[in-house]
Design an enzyme around this catalytic site. Structure first.
Site, mmCIF file in Angstrom:
data_model
loop_
_atom_site.group_PDB
_atom_site.id
_atom_site.type_symbol
_atom_site.label_atom_id
_atom_site.label_comp_id
_atom_site.label_asym_id
_atom_site.label_seq_id
_atom_site.Cartn_x
_atom_site.Cartn_y
_atom_site.Cartn_z
ATOM 1 N N CYS A 45 0.837 -1.211 0.000
ATOM 2 C CA CYS A 45 0.000 0.000 0.000
ATOM 3 C C CYS A 45 0.868 1.256 0.000
ATOM 4 O O CYS A 45 0.536 2.251 -0.662
ATOM 5 C CB CYS A 45 -0.911 0.016 1.227
ATOM 6 S SG CYS A 45 -2.014 -1.395 1.338
HETATM 7 C C1 BEZ Z 1 0.527 -4.590 1.888
HETATM 8 O O1 BEZ Z 1 0.068 -3.516 1.539
HETATM 9 O O2 BEZ Z 1 1.710 -4.851 1.785
HETATM 10 C C2 BEZ Z 1 -0.382 -5.648 2.456
HETATM 11 C C3 BEZ Z 1 -1.569 -5.307 3.078
HETATM 12 C C4 BEZ Z 1 -2.381 -6.294 3.623
HETATM 13 C C5 BEZ Z 1 -2.005 -7.620 3.522
HETATM 14 C C6 BEZ Z 1 -0.821 -7.954 2.872
HETATM 15 C C7 BEZ Z 1 -0.009 -6.968 2.329
#
Ligand code: BEZ
Length: 211
Positions: A45
């Site tokens: 994200c």
């Molecule tokens: C991420 O943004 O890296 C992420 C968010 C939730 C679960 C797995 C990865």
């Protein structure tokens, strides 16, 4: 109920990092991209929100606003934005909705419990000036989105809204377009002065009309 193509984008009031908004009023008369991400302070994200900040001028050029969403609070968003700016070498320059009560997530069916229990998945909604949903996309948490592709789709949506063409596989702005099947050959020749190529009766191409 899932939001489907052609539906009016559900309206809502929400708190964001740039204050309270009423979504339809905030959208105004242009195009909008509403995209959700699972959680603040997560790695994928962080890269996504950084890329969107860097591409903001590309979206602006297309009269297209962007707004992100997750189920975290405004305070968390603001604290995380400092990390995004620091690690991605950018300045987050668009609002992030704080959907702590999951009101918007439920309206837009952004929580897919079999994938992620209570967190939003990576949804994208492209909404036109008529407030109708023109595209939906859903990615899982572990796969970051390709925002160049989303920009490419905006180009296609805007072109095909104004001209009687469609865009073929892997089309990029400036490439040859497809003549829509509803036009006869004579109508297409009249509409596209640069000419049409008839490869099959159902497969006709023309130069991009707005170039
Ligand atoms: C991420 O943004 O890296 C992420 C968010 C939730 C679960 C797995 C990865």
């Amino acid at each position: 109920m899932a939001v489907k193509l052609g539906d009016t984008a559900p309206n809502f009031k929400a708190l964001t990092t740039e204050g309270e908004i009423e979504f339809h009023e905030w959208m105004g008369n242009g195009w909008t991209i509403l995209f959700s991400h699972p959680k603040d302070f997560t790695p994928v994200c962080t890269t996504e929100l950084g890329i969107v900040a860097k591409m903001k001028s590309d979206f602006d050029k297309r009269n297209c606003k962007v707004i992100a969403l997750s189920v975290d609070s405004v305070e968390d968003h603001k604290s995380w934005i400092k990390d995004i700016n620091e690690t991605q070498g950018t300045t987050v320059n668009y609002p992030i909705i704080a959907d702590t009560d999951r009101k918007v997530a439920d309206l837009y069916d952004m929580i897919h419990p079999n994938a992620l229990n209570t967190l939003t998945v990576r949804s994208v909604f492209i909404i036109g000036p008529d407030k109708k949903v023109k595209l939906t996309l859903t990615y899982p948490a572990a796969t970051g989105r390709n925002f160049d592709e989303i920009l490419r789709v905006v180009d296609s949506l805007q072109l095909t809204a104004d001209h009687m063409v469609a865009t073929p596989a892997n089309w990029q702005d400036g490439d040859t377009c497809i003549v829509v099947p509803s036009l006869t050959d004579d109508e297409a020749r009249a509409k596209f002065p640069k000419g049409i190529e008839v490869i099959k009766p159902y497969l006709r191409t023309t130069a991009q009309p707005n170039r």
